[in-house]
Design a protein around this motif. Structure first.
Motif, PDB file in Angstrom:
ATOM      1  N   PHE A   1      51.555  57.286 106.742  1.00  0.00           N
ATOM      2  CA  PHE A   1      51.978  57.353 108.142  1.00  0.00           C
ATOM      3  C   PHE A   1      50.700  57.328 108.978  1.00  0.00           C
ATOM      4  N   TYR A   2      50.316  58.399 109.600  1.00  0.00           N
ATOM      5  CA  TYR A   2      48.921  58.422 110.041  1.00  0.00           C
ATOM      6  C   TYR A   2      48.085  58.411 108.764  1.00  0.00           C
ATOM      7  N   PRO A   3      46.887  57.837 108.802  1.00  0.00           N
ATOM      8  CA  PRO A   3      46.172  57.595 107.540  1.00  0.00           C
ATOM      9  C   PRO A   3      45.686  58.868 106.872  1.00  0.00           C
ATOM     10  N   TYR A   4      45.455  58.752 105.563  1.00  0.00           N
ATOM     11  CA  TYR A   4      44.840  59.853 104.826  1.00  0.00           C
ATOM     12  C   TYR A   4      43.465  60.138 105.427  1.00  0.00           C
ATOM     13  N   PRO A   5      43.081  61.417 105.469  1.00  0.00           N
ATOM     14  CA  PRO A   5      41.872  61.788 106.223  1.00  0.00           C
ATOM     15  C   PRO A   5      40.581  61.272 105.600  1.00  0.00           C
ATOM     16  N   ILE A   6      39.605  61.070 106.463  1.00  0.00           N
ATOM     17  CA  ILE A   6      38.224  60.771 106.056  1.00  0.00           C
ATOM     18  C   ILE A   6      37.369  61.916 106.583  1.00  0.00           C
ATOM     19  N   SER A   7      36.603  62.504 105.711  1.00  0.00           N
ATOM     20  CA  SER A   7      35.823  63.696 106.072  1.00  0.00           C
ATOM     21  C   SER A   7      34.931  63.431 107.291  1.00  0.00           C
TER      22      SER A   7
ATOM     23  N   VAL B   1      48.453  67.221 120.714  1.00  0.00           N
ATOM     24  CA  VAL B   1      48.202  65.948 120.035  1.00  0.00           C
ATOM     25  C   VAL B   1      48.834  65.938 118.647  1.00  0.00           C
ATOM     26  N   GLU B   2      48.823  67.095 117.968  1.00  0.00           N
ATOM     27  CA  GLU B   2      49.414  67.159 116.624  1.00  0.00           C
ATOM     28  C   GLU B   2      50.925  66.952 116.684  1.00  0.00           C
ATOM     29  N   ASP B   3      51.591  67.665 117.596  1.00  0.00           N
ATOM     30  CA  ASP B   3      53.042  67.522 117.716  1.00  0.00           C
ATOM     31  C   ASP B   3      53.421  66.129 118.223  1.00  0.00           C
ATOM     32  N   TRP B   4      52.596  65.570 119.098  1.00  0.00           N
ATOM     33  CA  TRP B   4      52.837  64.219 119.608  1.00  0.00           C
ATOM     34  C   TRP B   4      52.772  63.197 118.484  1.00  0.00           C
ATOM     35  N   ARG B   5      51.772  63.330 117.624  1.00  0.00           N
ATOM     36  CA  ARG B   5      51.659  62.402 116.493  1.00  0.00           C
ATOM     37  C   ARG B   5      52.869  62.524 115.573  1.00  0.00           C
ATOM     38  N   ARG B   6      53.280  63.762 115.279  1.00  0.00           N
ATOM     39  CA  ARG B   6      54.460  63.940 114.427  1.00  0.00           C
ATOM     40  C   ARG B   6      55.705  63.334 115.074  1.00  0.00           C
ATOM     41  N   GLU B   7      55.817  63.510 116.387  1.00  0.00           N
ATOM     42  CA  GLU B   7      56.985  62.975 117.078  1.00  0.00           C
ATOM     43  C   GLU B   7      56.966  61.450 117.083  1.00  0.00           C
ATOM     44  N   ASN B   8      55.794  60.840 117.149  1.00  0.00           N
ATOM     45  CA  ASN B   8      55.708  59.383 117.038  1.00  0.00           C
ATOM     46  C   ASN B   8      56.304  58.900 115.720  1.00  0.00           C
ATOM     47  N   VAL B   9      55.947  59.586 114.637  1.00  0.00           N
ATOM     48  CA  VAL B   9      56.466  59.202 113.319  1.00  0.00           C
ATOM     49  C   VAL B   9      57.954  59.526 113.229  1.00  0.00           C
ATOM     50  N   ASN B  10      58.345  60.692 113.734  1.00  0.00           N
ATOM     51  CA  ASN B  10      59.766  61.057 113.706  1.00  0.00           C
ATOM     52  C   ASN B  10      60.622  60.015 114.408  1.00  0.00           C
ATOM     53  N   GLN B  11      60.164  59.562 115.574  1.00  0.00           N
ATOM     54  CA  GLN B  11      60.939  58.580 116.333  1.00  0.00           C
ATOM     55  C   GLN B  11      61.034  57.252 115.595  1.00  0.00           C
ATOM     56  N   MET B  12      59.978  56.870 114.887  1.00  0.00           N
ATOM     57  CA  MET B  12      60.009  55.648 114.097  1.00  0.00           C
ATOM     58  C   MET B  12      61.062  55.765 112.990  1.00  0.00           C
ATOM     59  N   VAL B  13      61.084  56.905 112.292  1.00  0.00           N
ATOM     60  CA  VAL B  13      62.051  57.105 111.213  1.00  0.00           C
ATOM     61  C   VAL B  13      63.476  57.128 111.765  1.00  0.00           C
ATOM     62  N   TRP B  14      63.688  57.856 112.859  1.00  0.00           N
ATOM     63  CA  TRP B  14      65.025  57.944 113.453  1.00  0.00           C
ATOM     64  C   TRP B  14      65.502  56.571 113.929  1.00  0.00           C
ATOM     65  N   ARG B  15      64.623  55.834 114.576  1.00  0.00           N
ATOM     66  CA  ARG B  15      64.998  54.524 115.108  1.00  0.00           C
ATOM     67  C   ARG B  15      65.391  53.569 113.985  1.00  0.00           C
ATOM     68  N   LEU B  16      64.628  53.595 112.900  1.00  0.00           N
ATOM     69  CA  LEU B  16      64.977  52.751 111.756  1.00  0.00           C
ATOM     70  C   LEU B  16      66.313  53.166 111.153  1.00  0.00           C
ATOM     71  N   SER B  17      66.516  54.473 111.026  1.00  0.00           N
ATOM     72  CA  SER B  17      67.760  54.979 110.464  1.00  0.00           C
ATOM     73  C   SER B  17      68.954  54.458 111.243  1.00  0.00           C
ATOM     74  N   GLU B  18      68.869  54.540 112.558  1.00  0.00           N
ATOM     75  CA  GLU B  18      69.975  54.088 113.400  1.00  0.00           C
ATOM     76  C   GLU B  18      70.131  52.568 113.345  1.00  0.00           C
ATOM     77  N   GLY B  19      69.014  51.851 113.374  1.00  0.00           N
ATOM     78  CA  GLY B  19      69.064  50.392 113.355  1.00  0.00           C
ATOM     79  C   GLY B  19      69.646  49.850 112.068  1.00  0.00           C
ATOM     80  N   ILE B  20      69.266  50.436 110.945  1.00  0.00           N
ATOM     81  CA  ILE B  20      69.770  49.976 109.647  1.00  0.00           C
ATOM     82  C   ILE B  20      71.277  50.170 109.574  1.00  0.00           C
ATOM     83  N   LYS B  21      71.744  51.354 109.948  1.00  0.00           N
ATOM     84  CA  LYS B  21      73.182  51.640 109.885  1.00  0.00           C
ATOM     85  C   LYS B  21      73.985  50.697 110.785  1.00  0.00           C
ATOM     86  N   LYS B  22      73.415  50.377 111.943  1.00  0.00           N
ATOM     87  CA  LYS B  22      74.128  49.529 112.892  1.00  0.00           C
ATOM     88  C   LYS B  22      74.217  48.086 112.408  1.00  0.00           C
ATOM     89  N   ILE B  23      73.154  47.596 111.781  1.00  0.00           N
ATOM     90  CA  ILE B  23      73.093  46.180 111.412  1.00  0.00           C
ATOM     91  C   ILE B  23      73.744  45.907 110.059  1.00  0.00           C
TER      92      ILE B  23
END
Length: 371
Positions: free
Chosen positions: A88-94, A116-138
């Motif tokens: 999702f967001y990339p694996y960390p680099i030291s 910023v941490e919660d915003w990043r998580r919400e970006n990923v959450n919205q991507m997952v939710w949007r795909l979930s809804e789109g797949i079911k609809k199509i």
């Protein structure tokens, strides 16, 4: 892809299209990008991260691109599932921070209140939710699954140590499971059973316990490490047994990485799969929240010239036919035949034929005695 789908469906194999939604390039050491690669068309949302190129999950153009590419594949191809990997967001680099300051500042300037941490998580959450809804609809029969890092957070459950994907990949995989956005979760449990700080059994049990919507859990297993020394076949057997012992809690299968070890029959793993672990064919577990109406049973089943013949029950989609033979009081599955095959060569015995739909619902069996 079309060829792969056609050949897999002949063999009762589902095809789940696998995506990394944000990774733009796996290495910058070779090849050059050309339009319409997003690094050329929209370089402002593509960042160099180590030797990779990474898209900014907070940028609308990236959000739309990830969604549209996946939905395009879903629309144009007869896939059985959409699958997201653990990136999702990339694996960390030291010593480095993901360079999305401008995107986050734009969010704050527009009135956003999240850290910023919660915003990043919400970006990923919205991507997952949007795909979930789109797949079911199509295409309502297409499954949606994700294979996150095997640990949700260190300390959950107690004694577990390792990477914290929640805080460094911004992947709230427990939320996706508990919201029912996904049909299956495949936590990558790539550790041996004797690695107590990443205990395979403890982690798998935990995932089944937090699975409040009773989605399917398919543990991810690491057969790519088989070397006959640190990793032996006996380790894979232990993991399969642990998974099956949790079947009542919706641990309903295993996903093995990678196919290369099976193709090489490394440490005899391919032979063991065929002879010991998976000796008989099987249909996929049903997903009752998707559809639980079985297809009509086959009709006009007859026996002639050594073959059983039958016809479809109606025009509803059939994925395959299951052929059972009675042994004593038990019906044992013999073969799974593709939808286009409506006959089977058999020896004398008592048989039943069932229809199976796209999500694994099986009809009542139609029996026939062959003498």
């Amino acid at each position: 892809l079309e060829f792969a789908i056609e050949e897999c469906h002949k063999r009762n194999i589902e095809v789940h299209a696998w995506f990394n939604p944000y990774r733009a390039k796996t290495t910058t050491k070779s090849g050059s990008n050309v339009s319409p690669h997003i690094a050329i068309t929209n370089p402002e949302v593509v960042y160099r991260w180590g030797n990779q190129l990474w898209m900014d999950p907070g940028a609308k153009i990236v959000q739309d691109r990830a969604y549209n590419v996946i939905i395009d594949v879903l629309t144009r191809y007869d896939v059985d599932g959409i699958h997201l990997d653990d990136y999702f967001y990339p694996y960390p680099i030291s010593g480095q921070s993901f360079p999305d300051e401008k995107t986050y500042s734009a969010y704050k300037n527009s009135g956003g209140k999240l850290s910023v941490e919660d915003w990043r998580r919400e970006n990923v959450n919205q991507m997952v939710w949007r795909l979930s809804e789109g797949i079911k609809k199509i295409k309502a029969h297409v499954k949606f699954g994700i294979s996150p890092f095997g640990i949700y957070r260190p300390g959950q459950p107690a004694g577990i140590v390792g990477l914290d994907p929640y805080s460094v990949l911004y992947a709230d995989s427990k939320k996706w499971l508990q919201e029912g956005w996904i049909d299956y979760l495949a936590p990558q449990l790539y550790w041996r059973t004797d690695q107590t700080q990443q205990s395979y059994e403890t982690l798998l049990k935990w995932w089944t316990e937090v699975n409040t919507k009773q989605r399917h859990i398919y543990a991810g297993n690491n057969i790519g490490q088989l070397d006959g020394k640190v990793w032996k076949n006996s380790e894979i057997e232990k993991q399969i047994v642990i998974s099956r012992n949790l079947a009542e809690n919706f641990s309903l299968g295993n996903i093995f990485f990678s196919m290369k070890s099976l193709a090489e029959n490394r440490q005899g793993i391919g032979d063991q799969f065929k002879q010991v672990y998976y000796p008989r064919p099987s249909i996929v577990p049903t997903m009752l929240w998707r559809n639980q109406t079985p297809p009509p049973p086959p009709q006009n089943i007859t026996f002639q010239d050594g073959k059983l013949n039958w016809q479809r029950g109606d025009n509803r989609s059939v994925r395959s036919w299951t052929l059972y033979r009675q042994t004593g009081d038990t019906w044992i599955i013999q073969r799974i035949l593709s939808a286009g095959t409506t006959f089977a060569t058999v020896q004398p015995g008592i048989y039943a034929v069932c229809a199976v739909d796209r999500v694994g619902n099986e009809s009542l069996g139609v029996t026939i005695t062959v003498s």
